[in-house]
Design an enzyme around this catalytic site. Structure first.
Site, PDB file in Angstrom:
ATOM      1  N   TYR A  83       0.855  -1.188   0.000  1.00  0.00           N
ATOM      2  CA  TYR A  83       0.000   0.000   0.000  1.00  0.00           C
ATOM      3  C   TYR A  83       0.894   1.243   0.000  1.00  0.00           C
ATOM      4  O   TYR A  83       1.457   1.637   0.996  1.00  0.00           O
ATOM      5  CB  TYR A  83      -0.921   0.018   1.215  1.00  0.00           C
ATOM      6  N   PRO A 232     -16.413  -5.390   2.245  1.00  0.00           N
ATOM      7  CA  PRO A 232     -17.498  -5.801   3.151  1.00  0.00           C
ATOM      8  C   PRO A 232     -18.770  -4.982   3.045  1.00  0.00           C
ATOM      9  O   PRO A 232     -19.849  -5.483   3.386  1.00  0.00           O
ATOM     10  CB  PRO A 232     -16.867  -5.655   4.544  1.00  0.00           C
ATOM     11  N   GLY A 239     -23.139  -7.706  -9.174  1.00  0.00           N
ATOM     12  CA  GLY A 239     -23.228  -7.619 -10.634  1.00  0.00           C
ATOM     13  C   GLY A 239     -24.638  -7.273 -11.080  1.00  0.00           C
ATOM     14  O   GLY A 239     -25.217  -6.268 -10.654  1.00  0.00           O
TER      15      GLY A 239
END
Length: 315
Positions: A83, A232, A239
């Site tokens: 990150y 989450p 979709g």
């Protein structure tokens, strides 16, 4: 000792069952039998530049947010060396070191970046690289030992998977890792890893609309490993089913005076006693909303309606 699961899908070790405390306090979950953390943690990945590249543009704002987390009840922060790369771990150290005694930090190693575009990341499993990744994460975080260290990917082909886990186990035996976790792995890899080391936590995609990680969740439940779901609070991972997901959550959220995203988090906690969501945010108000989701008591009918939105048959 063992207890029955909330929906009778199997036994769970009692020391891994979610523990609800006095009203007004947050539920907790235990990692590896000895690290008790709040049942909703904080994923720090968003505190980076665009596409998770470079430092977080609002440096002072990032420091303020991190320093406010424990005031909101957060006792678990998840990061990774990729990150930034590296800038996320450095920001956490600047904000919080020396760390509060009850704060647990998890980091990961095994991914590398090929440039600004996050899709350029790749997996490296060479044991010497993994050792370097851990040692430099410890240096950036200002730690002698990391409480939870994940192998960030099971996709690496430059070394046998067994050797990768074996190196983490060696570093654990040397005292540099307290508990080992696995991210981006298959159930088969998880089983291989368990034959080499104790696995305290796993991560995979699992939310109201997408249960791709259902088989890994079932394995984690069987063994008492903590499961941190990706995305989450996403309502779009369904979709083409995203509209149905939103339509189902809206009236439930209204009934609880909550947002659909809060209901999505609450459902995860109701769904499994080994669940440890780590939603990310750059907003303190949003962090507060996320933590408040832990106090939402969904009815069995509401849980069932949300569960029916996607395929959980494999569980």
């Amino acid at each position: 000792m063992w207890g029955a699961s909330p929906d009778n899908r199997g036994p769970y070790p009692l020391h891994h069952r979610r523990r609800y405390v006095m009203p007004g306090k947050l539920p907790t979950i235990t990692i590896g039998g000895d690290l008790a953390v709040t049942a909703i943690g904080y994923g720090a990945m968003q505190l980076t530049g665009p596409q998770v590249w470079g430092p977080y543009p609002d440096h002072e704002g990032g420091l303020r947010l991190l320093r406010s987390l424990m005031d909101e009840g957060v006792t678990f922060i998840d990061t990774a060396d990729v990150y930034g790369p590296h800038t996320n771990e450095l920001l956490i150290r600047e904000a919080l070191h020396p760390y509060p005694e009850d704060l647990v930090i998890a980091t990961k190693g095994g991914f590398v970046r090929g440039g600004h575009d996050y899709s350029t990341r790749g997996s490296v499993g060479n044991p010497k690289y993994l050792r370097q990744a851990l040692m430099t994460s410890l240096r950036r975080l200002g730690l002698d030992r990391v409480q939870l260290y994940y192998l960030h990917s099971g996709y690496a082909v430059d070394a046998p998977f067994e050797d990768q886990v074996g190196e983490l186990k060696a570093m654990q035996d040397e005292g540099y890792i307290q508990h080992i976790g696995l991210s981006n792995v298959t159930v088969e890899q998880y089983e291989i890893a368990r034959g080499i080391a104790d696995i305290a936590a796993v991560t995979a995609l699992y939310n109201v609309g997408n249960r791709s990680g259902r088989a890994l969740l079932a394995a984690a439940e069987r063994d008492g490993a903590v499961f941190s779901p990706w995305h989450p609070v996403s309502l779009r991972d369904g979709g083409e089913n995203a509209g149905r997901v939103a339509a189902t959550l809206a009236p439930i959220a209204a009934a609880h005076g909550a947002t659909p995203q809060q209901v999505a988090l609450a459902w995860l906690l109701h769904r499994s006693p080994v669940m440890l969501p780590i939603p990310g945010s750059t907003s303190l108000a949003h962090v507060r909303e996320n933590m408040a989701a832990a106090s939402i008591a969904l009815s069995p009918e509401e849980v069932a309606a949300i569960t029916a939105l996607a395929d959980d048959a494999a569980e």
